[in-house]
Design an enzyme around this catalytic site. Structure first.
Site, PDB file in Angstrom:
ATOM      1  N   GLY A 112      70.283 179.622  13.992  1.00  0.00           N
ATOM      2  CA  GLY A 112      71.116 179.833  15.157  1.00  0.00           C
ATOM      3  C   GLY A 112      70.624 179.065  16.370  1.00  0.00           C
ATOM      4  O   GLY A 112      71.370 178.791  17.301  1.00  0.00           O
ATOM      5  N   PHE A 113      69.348 178.668  16.368  1.00  0.00           N
ATOM      6  CA  PHE A 113      68.739 177.954  17.481  1.00  0.00           C
ATOM      7  C   PHE A 113      69.099 176.472  17.495  1.00  0.00           C
ATOM      8  O   PHE A 113      69.042 175.809  18.518  1.00  0.00           O
ATOM      9  CB  PHE A 113      67.213 178.069  17.395  1.00  0.00           C
ATOM     10  CG  PHE A 113      66.674 177.573  16.079  1.00  0.00           C
ATOM     11  CD1 PHE A 113      66.444 176.226  15.867  1.00  0.00           C
ATOM     12  CD2 PHE A 113      66.440 178.461  15.051  1.00  0.00           C
ATOM     13  CE1 PHE A 113      65.978 175.767  14.642  1.00  0.00           C
ATOM     14  CE2 PHE A 113      65.971 178.016  13.832  1.00  0.00           C
ATOM     15  CZ  PHE A 113      65.739 176.669  13.623  1.00  0.00           C
ATOM     16  N   GLY A 114      69.421 175.886  16.344  1.00  0.00           N
ATOM     17  CA  GLY A 114      69.601 174.454  16.214  1.00  0.00           C
ATOM     18  C   GLY A 114      68.896 173.954  14.971  1.00  0.00           C
ATOM     19  O   GLY A 114      68.924 174.610  13.927  1.00  0.00           O
ATOM     20  N   LYS A 167      61.753 170.935  17.492  1.00  0.00           N
ATOM     21  CA  LYS A 167      62.913 171.832  17.480  1.00  0.00           C
ATOM     22  C   LYS A 167      63.928 171.345  18.508  1.00  0.00           C
ATOM     23  O   LYS A 167      63.626 171.209  19.697  1.00  0.00           O
ATOM     24  CB  LYS A 167      62.503 173.261  17.798  1.00  0.00           C
ATOM     25  CG  LYS A 167      63.680 174.249  17.755  1.00  0.00           C
ATOM     26  CD  LYS A 167      63.359 175.576  18.420  1.00  0.00           C
ATOM     27  CE  LYS A 167      62.427 176.409  17.606  1.00  0.00           C
ATOM     28  NZ  LYS A 167      62.259 177.765  18.202  1.00  0.00           N
ATOM     29  N   ASP A 227      61.147 189.739  17.544  1.00  0.00           N
ATOM     30  CA  ASP A 227      61.856 189.120  16.419  1.00  0.00           C
ATOM     31  C   ASP A 227      60.894 188.842  15.270  1.00  0.00           C
ATOM     32  O   ASP A 227      60.901 187.768  14.675  1.00  0.00           O
ATOM     33  CB  ASP A 227      62.540 187.830  16.874  1.00  0.00           C
ATOM     34  CG  ASP A 227      63.688 187.427  15.950  1.00  0.00           C
ATOM     35  OD1 ASP A 227      64.189 188.296  15.205  1.00  0.00           O
ATOM     36  OD2 ASP A 227      64.089 186.249  15.981  1.00  0.00           O
ATOM     37  N   VAL A 255      65.284 171.837  13.159  1.00  0.00           N
ATOM     38  CA  VAL A 255      63.872 171.472  13.276  1.00  0.00           C
ATOM     39  C   VAL A 255      63.625 170.253  12.397  1.00  0.00           C
ATOM     40  O   VAL A 255      64.002 170.237  11.223  1.00  0.00           O
ATOM     41  CB  VAL A 255      62.944 172.624  12.837  1.00  0.00           C
ATOM     42  CG1 VAL A 255      61.484 172.198  12.926  1.00  0.00           C
ATOM     43  CG2 VAL A 255      63.168 173.853  13.697  1.00  0.00           C
ATOM     44  N   GLY A 257      64.568 172.408   8.714  1.00  0.00           N
ATOM     45  CA  GLY A 257      65.380 173.619   8.621  1.00  0.00           C
ATOM     46  C   GLY A 257      66.326 173.737   9.787  1.00  0.00           C
ATOM     47  O   GLY A 257      66.333 172.922  10.718  1.00  0.00           O
ATOM     48  N   GLU A 258      67.141 174.777   9.736  1.00  0.00           N
ATOM     49  CA  GLU A 258      68.099 175.031  10.801  1.00  0.00           C
ATOM     50  C   GLU A 258      68.377 176.513  10.898  1.00  0.00           C
ATOM     51  O   GLU A 258      68.058 177.292  10.000  1.00  0.00           O
ATOM     52  CB  GLU A 258      69.406 174.280  10.544  1.00  0.00           C
ATOM     53  CG  GLU A 258      70.127 174.744   9.285  1.00  0.00           C
ATOM     54  CD  GLU A 258      71.499 174.125   9.132  1.00  0.00           C
ATOM     55  OE1 GLU A 258      72.067 173.720  10.170  1.00  0.00           O
ATOM     56  OE2 GLU A 258      71.986 174.061   8.005  1.00  0.00           O
TER      57      GLU A 258
END
Length: 444
Positions: A121-123, A146, A241, A125, A118-119
């Site tokens: 805003g963090f980058g 990640k 979050d 995985v 997956g992806e």
């Protein structure tokens, strides 16, 4: 591991670590000073002494209250990557593995798109496979790697927060951090692999099999225990979050909280709240936090209430594709929650009547209390756990109690999330306007 917010088969989204020849060398986020006054407060609060002894929360099976080592996070934040690795290794020792980038390339087939989980805003995985030869003492297992996008200050800060929190916090309902990589400008994290993905995918993806009522309850209880563990510290940890994409599921559907990049230490002493920048995901954030920046554990409880309503209705917290009065789940569903007769019209149609009538009513009322506009009226996590656990053995299924219309008109029924919606849909009630949009850090 942050759960994917997009289709896991989207291979075009995969990225590999950045080409060092085309970028400026990475510089520590706090190279000259410890950033803002707010950041200094964050780091100071993270440098707590170990408490004298562990105690237990009032609700059973939640686990001991977490305590924190004395670690110089100010030094960690403004040091070189070499110094950061040395300090983290000194403080965490064998509890976390310090991986090399070449090792993580190897176990993910150079971050292949075929391994993309997956992806966001963090980058991105990626799935990886660890064998017995990679590191002594590390058992063979699948892992999730990640790869963080650390452009700017926030990425490094979130990476560091995850290492600090998950390096010290251990609980059955928190995802396990196995190790990290800090090499030049690259920042990576290695977690246990969660084979069933995120709660978000199971609730909202069309091709997924609908979660049974009992499984939804188990997931809610597990997530609640994770939050209770965080809130139970002498200086509570505020998750900040909580949402369906951050609730991950193992092979037995045990819920585990992931992504601690936005987590904060709670107020100390006589302080009632932490004042911070408003960050999170639109639709889940407590209204008082959005309007004032005042953060407390009650902010997490509001977010938990929103997720309870998502479990109940099968609808996302925010859906811009719906009619205006139905886009914000909280605003739309509130008029239905206090009436057993009206509640049945908002229950997830994918359940097809296979849910407890009494259980749904109690969950609805609990969710309503969690999203109260007055934070003081929101229940604490042990009460939430006790309430949810009391619903597990109820057998009054709606479909057998006459609370669910069995007949469906195939010619007029609509497809919703891969299942057939009952043709009768109640759309009455008064709706308020949605809350003002704030600046989210991740897409939902």
């Amino acid at each position: 591991m942050t759960s994917p917010n997009s289709n896991v088969n989207s291979s075009s989204a995969a990225t590999t670590p950045r080409d060092k020849s085309s970028k400026q060398p990475w510089r520590p986020a706090f190279a000259t000073s410890c950033c803002s006054a707010e950041d200094k407060t964050i780091l100071r609060k993270l440098s707590l002494c170990r408490t004298s002894r562990s105690t237990e929360l009032s609700s059973k099976n939640i686990g001991p209250i977490p305590s924190f080592r004395r670690i110089s996070f100010s030094d960690l934040s403004r040091s070189s990557s070499t110094r950061i690795n040395e300090d983290l290794a000194l403080n965490f020792g064998a509890e976390l593995y310090d991986f090399q980038l070449s090792e993580l390339r190897g176990i993910t087939q150079n971050f292949s798109s075929n391994y993309l989980l997956g992806e966001g805003g963090f980058g991105t995985v990626h799935k990886g496979y660890v064998d017995e030869n990679l590191r002594q003492g590390l058992k063979p297992q699948p892992v999730a790697v990640k790869l963080l996008d650390i452009e700017g200050l926030q990425g490094h800060r979130e990476w560091l927060a995850e290492v600090i929190f998950l390096g010290q916090l251990r609980h059955v309902n928190l995802v396990k951090l196995i190790g990290y990589c800090c090499e030049d400008e690259e920042r990576l994290l290695v977690y246990e692999f969660m084979p069933r993905g995120s709660l978000e995918n199971h609730l909202f993806k069309r091709l997924s099999v609908s979660l049974p009522w009992g499984t939804r309850l188990r997931i809610a209880i597990g997530a609640a225990k994770g939050l209770a563990f965080l809130h139970g510290a002498e200086n509570p940890v505020i998750y900040r979050d909580f949402k369906t994409s951050n609730v991950l599921l193992d092979s037995d559907f045990t819920a585990k909280l992931s992504d601690f990049g936005l987590a904060k230490m709670g107020p100390e002493g006589s302080e009632t709240h932490v004042t911070t920048r408003v960050m999170g995901t639109y639709g889940y954030a407590a209204p008082e936090y959005v309007s004032t920046g005042h953060l407390t554990t009650k902010s997490d409880i509001y977010s938990f209430g929103v997720v309870l309503l998502e479990l109940l209705t099968g609808r996302r917290a925010m859906e811009k594709s719906r009619p205006k009065g139905e886009q914000n789940l909280v605003d739309w569903v509130k008029p239905y929650l206090t009436s057993s007769r009206r509640l049945r019209y908002v229950i997830d149609p994918r359940l097809q009547g296979q849910y407890s009538v009494k259980g749904a009513k109690e969950m609805a009322l609990l969710g309503l209390h969690c999203i109260s506009l007055n934070p003081k009226d929101r229940p604490k996590m042990p009460i939430i756990i006790e309430t949810l656990e009391s619903l597990q053995h109820l057998k009054d299924m709606a479909v057998t109690c006459g609370h669910w219309p069995v007949a469906v008109s195939s010619s007029k029924s609509a497809r919703t999330g891969g299942s057939t919606k009952v043709k009768m849909e109640f759309r009455g009630g008064n709706f308020r306007k949605s809350s003002p949009i704030f600046n989210p850090t991740q897409k939902t």
